[in-house]
Design a protein around this motif. Sequence first.
Motif, PDB file in Angstrom:
ATOM      1  N   UNK A 163       0.788  -1.223   0.000  1.00 42.23           N
ATOM      2  CA  UNK A 163       0.000   0.000   0.000  1.00 42.23           C
ATOM      3  C   UNK A 163       0.820   1.273   0.000  1.00 42.23           C
ATOM      4  N   UNK A 164       2.151   1.176   0.113  1.00 38.57           N
ATOM      5  CA  UNK A 164       3.012   2.363   0.181  1.00 38.57           C
ATOM      6  C   UNK A 164       3.110   3.056  -1.177  1.00 38.57           C
ATOM      7  N   UNK A 165       3.242   4.367  -1.142  1.00 31.93           N
ATOM      8  CA  UNK A 165       3.440   5.166  -2.351  1.00 31.93           C
ATOM      9  C   UNK A 165       4.934   5.363  -2.606  1.00 31.93           C
ATOM     10  N   UNK A 166       5.242   5.608  -3.878  1.00 30.83           N
ATOM     11  CA  UNK A 166       6.610   5.899  -4.308  1.00 30.83           C
ATOM     12  C   UNK A 166       6.553   7.055  -5.296  1.00 30.83           C
ATOM     13  N   UNK A 167       7.291   8.128  -5.032  1.00 29.04           N
ATOM     14  CA  UNK A 167       7.343   9.304  -5.903  1.00 29.04           C
ATOM     15  C   UNK A 167       8.686   9.333  -6.624  1.00 29.04           C
ATOM     16  N   UNK A 168       8.649   9.460  -7.951  1.00 32.31           N
ATOM     17  CA  UNK A 168       9.842   9.329  -8.780  1.00 32.31           C
ATOM     18  C   UNK A 168       9.872  10.477  -9.782  1.00 32.31           C
ATOM     19  N   UNK A 169      10.884  11.331  -9.707  1.00 30.56           N
ATOM     20  CA  UNK A 169      10.990  12.476 -10.615  1.00 30.56           C
ATOM     21  C   UNK A 169      11.869  12.120 -11.812  1.00 30.56           C
ATOM     22  N   UNK A 170      11.305  12.227 -12.999  1.00 35.40           N
ATOM     23  CA  UNK A 170      12.033  11.938 -14.239  1.00 35.40           C
ATOM     24  C   UNK A 170      11.601  12.943 -15.307  1.00 35.40           C
ATOM     25  N   UNK A 171      12.254  12.916 -16.448  1.00 36.52           N
ATOM     26  CA  UNK A 171      11.881  13.791 -17.550  1.00 36.52           C
ATOM     27  C   UNK A 171      12.528  13.316 -18.839  1.00 36.52           C
ATOM     28  N   UNK A 172      11.962  13.725 -19.967  1.00 32.08           N
ATOM     29  CA  UNK A 172      12.564  13.406 -21.258  1.00 32.08           C
ATOM     30  C   UNK A 172      13.908  14.119 -21.406  1.00 32.08           C
TER      31      UNK A 172
END
Length: 297
Positions: free
Chosen positions: A221-230
């Motif tokens: 149930x845990x969330x994971x935030x991942x910052x990426x970009x082209x």
Amino acid sequence: MLFKTLDKKSGKVLKATRPLMVTASQAYNRPDPGKVWFKTSTSVWKVDELIKRSVRDWRRLTGETGHTGTRTGAMRADHNSVYTGTVSIFPAPLVEWILLRYAGDTGSTVLDAFAGGPPRGLVSSIMNYRYTGIELRQEQIDENQKVLGRLGLMAEYLCGDGRYLDNVDMEYDFGFTCPPYYNLEKYSDLPDDLSNMGSYEEFNAAIFFNAVSYFEHLKPGAFLAYVVGNFRDKSGELIDFPGHTIANFREAGFIYYQSIILSKNFGSAAQRSTNAWKNRKLVPIHENLLIFRKPEK
């Protein structure tokens, strides 16, 4: 009240607030759900606007003007402040809002596979989350601990490979990170550094290994935030890093939960537009904050 001083080396006027009479954690006021939350209630977050309203508060909490430290840290030596959103997509106010929305109650455990500089550990500690950051470079860990120690804050940093998280022995309530963008910026000469991968295919495989490791070390149930970009490779091809990341994390077992556009200032885009126009390229003014969730069962 802001105090202004002239920095002779850069020729710039630096601004600072009165020092706190209490600890940073004691001074921090956690916002309640309500009107202030609307800024992060849509799928587009205007990063510069979000940061502008709280930059002074965070500078005072951290005791920083944003003009000391290394380029990979929270406080930059080149006089571009991480708090303004001009040099990093993880300025302190943005870290705050990600934690408020996805990390759960205070006291929750937070895992950061590619820790880099101090912003995420520093903000997590001020907000009373239990942060663990994995960082390949011991010298960066030493600097992070120095920054936090000066403020009387505590965060755990482990020297290791973010792909495999071999030195992590527990499950966490939340995960977030910002991995290297392949070889756009070289962070070290270490062979395990993702910025030194021999090909994009090898780099993409490393992100998949990181996804598998996160799945193993997050609670159901845990969330994971991942910052990426082209980004573009040396041949000029546009690489769909967000799309590949989504595929990797879904294959690892995560639910693709939310895509948030982190919209940035148009000012720098205008400066870059001339060269982009010559090559018929568009100027990027956003990155992607991808939210994944580990299934409950």
